[in-house]
Design an enzyme around this catalytic site. Structure first.
Site, PDB file in Angstrom:
ATOM      1  N   GLY A 161      34.807  89.820   8.618  1.00 30.38           N
ATOM      2  CA  GLY A 161      33.728  89.182   8.321  1.00 30.38           C
ATOM      3  C   GLY A 161      34.443  88.103   7.093  1.00 30.38           C
ATOM      4  O   GLY A 161      34.184  87.126   7.025  1.00 30.38           O
ATOM      5  N   TYR A 162      35.160  88.661   6.287  1.00 32.25           N
ATOM      6  CA  TYR A 162      35.326  88.067   5.033  1.00 32.25           C
ATOM      7  C   TYR A 162      36.172  87.294   6.002  1.00 32.25           C
ATOM      8  O   TYR A 162      35.833  85.541   4.392  1.00 32.25           O
ATOM      9  CB  TYR A 162      35.691  88.936   3.757  1.00 32.25           C
ATOM     10  CG  TYR A 162      36.302  88.593   2.609  1.00 32.25           C
ATOM     11  CD1 TYR A 162      35.823  88.447   1.183  1.00 32.25           C
ATOM     12  CD2 TYR A 162      38.113  88.057   2.372  1.00 32.25           C
ATOM     13  CE1 TYR A 162      35.597  87.890   0.115  1.00 32.25           C
ATOM     14  CE2 TYR A 162      37.713  87.264   0.697  1.00 32.25           C
ATOM     15  CZ  TYR A 162      37.112  87.575   0.312  1.00 32.25           C
ATOM     16  OH  TYR A 162      37.318  86.686  -0.898  1.00 32.25           O
ATOM     17  N   ALA A 163      37.441  87.445   5.926  1.00 31.69           N
ATOM     18  CA  ALA A 163      38.333  86.559   6.075  1.00 31.69           C
ATOM     19  C   ALA A 163      37.834  85.552   7.582  1.00 31.69           C
ATOM     20  O   ALA A 163      37.951  84.231   7.046  1.00 31.69           O
ATOM     21  CB  ALA A 163      39.623  87.048   7.011  1.00 31.69           C
ATOM     22  N   SER A 165      35.165  84.214   6.810  1.00 35.68           N
ATOM     23  CA  SER A 165      34.307  83.722   6.270  1.00 35.68           C
ATOM     24  C   SER A 165      34.473  82.185   5.413  1.00 35.68           C
ATOM     25  O   SER A 165      34.252  81.236   5.319  1.00 35.68           O
ATOM     26  CB  SER A 165      32.828  84.572   5.301  1.00 35.68           C
ATOM     27  OG  SER A 165      33.470  85.089   3.972  1.00 35.68           O
TER      28      SER A 165
END
Ligand code: NAP
Length: 257
Positions: A161-163, A165
């Protein structure tokens, strides 16, 4: 007559909002903008963590205030920008720094983790850019600096999810620059490398990953929050007036390796 450095890098008379600035990278960037002369609004969810930062910035001789708001809630982001503009009647610099990370292998990554990360790191950034952008377009000037990541370029491990975003933050930066550069607004991003903050506490504590990461950094050390001071003042100041749509890595050389 102001000196060359004052003309190019000075921020006196400018108002800056740095989201997620109660600690870590956001706090260091807020302090750097204040040291360059800007009046600064700090933000986070917890008012108690913001009060000492306001005191620290005020001691530098600029105006400083705090607006608590949750970047994961669109209505709160709109309120934050409205209040930021109302504080001194204008907003010149927006630093979209607030961000969260959830570490779980992709196969076990829950909807709740995915949504929380996308809400803060992407939806919050777009909502803030849109609201501040409307104000800056009307004034014909502004500086927006989004905080991206090395995972704007690479996929990372166990942080899907972080990558996703942060990859999107890079593209959003370019999309907004394409529309707004001709209107006097510079939209750029900083992609910090591996920096010593709470956000990377799990990596720092993992002896294997920590060693692996360090061995790939040409500068041979992790970054410190103060390592972003020069880049943020540059991108917020007249010195970068012809620079837009750029994602600047401040990573001790990682991307070149
Ligand atoms: P940090 O130490 O965890 O600080 C995060 C800040 O954001 C805190 O002030 C926190 O305050 C605030 N925040 C968190 N969620 C928020 C929300 N929903 N609404 C408003 N504020 C919120 O993180 P950091 O390392 O300084 O990271 C700052 C940014 O740089 C993030 O976007 C991160 O992804 C990015 N980045 C960091 C690194 C690194 O190595 N550290 C590398 C690349 C990119 P409250 O908890 O009080 O709300």
């Amino acid at each position: 007559m102001p000196s060359f450095l004052e003309q190019k890098f000075g921020l006196r008379g400018k108002v800056a909002l740095v989201t997620g600035s109660s600690q870590g990278l956001g706090k260091a960037m807020a302090r750097a903008l204040a040291q360059a002369g800007a009046d600064v609004i700090v933000n986070g969810r917890d008012p108690a963590k913001l009060a000492p930062v306001v005191a620290e910035l005020s001691a530098l001789g600029v105006k400083a205030t705090a607006i608590a708001a949750d970047l994961g809630q669109r209505a709160d982001v709109q309120r934050l920008i409205d209040q930021a503009i109302a504080w001194q009647g204008h907003l010149d610099i927006l630093v979209n720094n607030a961000g969260i990370i959830r570490r779980t292998p992709a196969a076990d990554h829950t909807d709740a983790d995915w949504d929380a990360v996308i809400d803060v790191n992407l939806n919050g950034v777009f909502t803030a850019c849109r609201a501040a952008g409307q104000h800056m377009i009307a004034r014909g000037s502004g500086k927006i600096i989004n905080i991206a990541s090395l995972l704007t370029f690479f996929g990372g491990i166990t942080v899907p999810g972080y990558a996703a975003s942060k990859g999107a933050v890079g593209q959003l930066t370019k999309a907004l620059s394409n529309e707004w550069a001709s209107k006097g607004i510079n939209v750029n991003a900083i992609a910090p490398g591996y920096m010593r903050t709470d956000n990377t506490a799990a990596l720092q504590a993992d002896a294997v990953r920590s060693k692996e990461i360090l061995s790939r950094i040409p500068a041979a050390r992790w970054g410190e929050p103060a390592d972003l001071e020069g880049a943020i003042v540059f991108l917020a100041s007249a010195a970068s007036d012809y620079l837009s749509g750029h994602v600047m890595a401040v990573d001790g050389g990682w991307c070149g390796r």
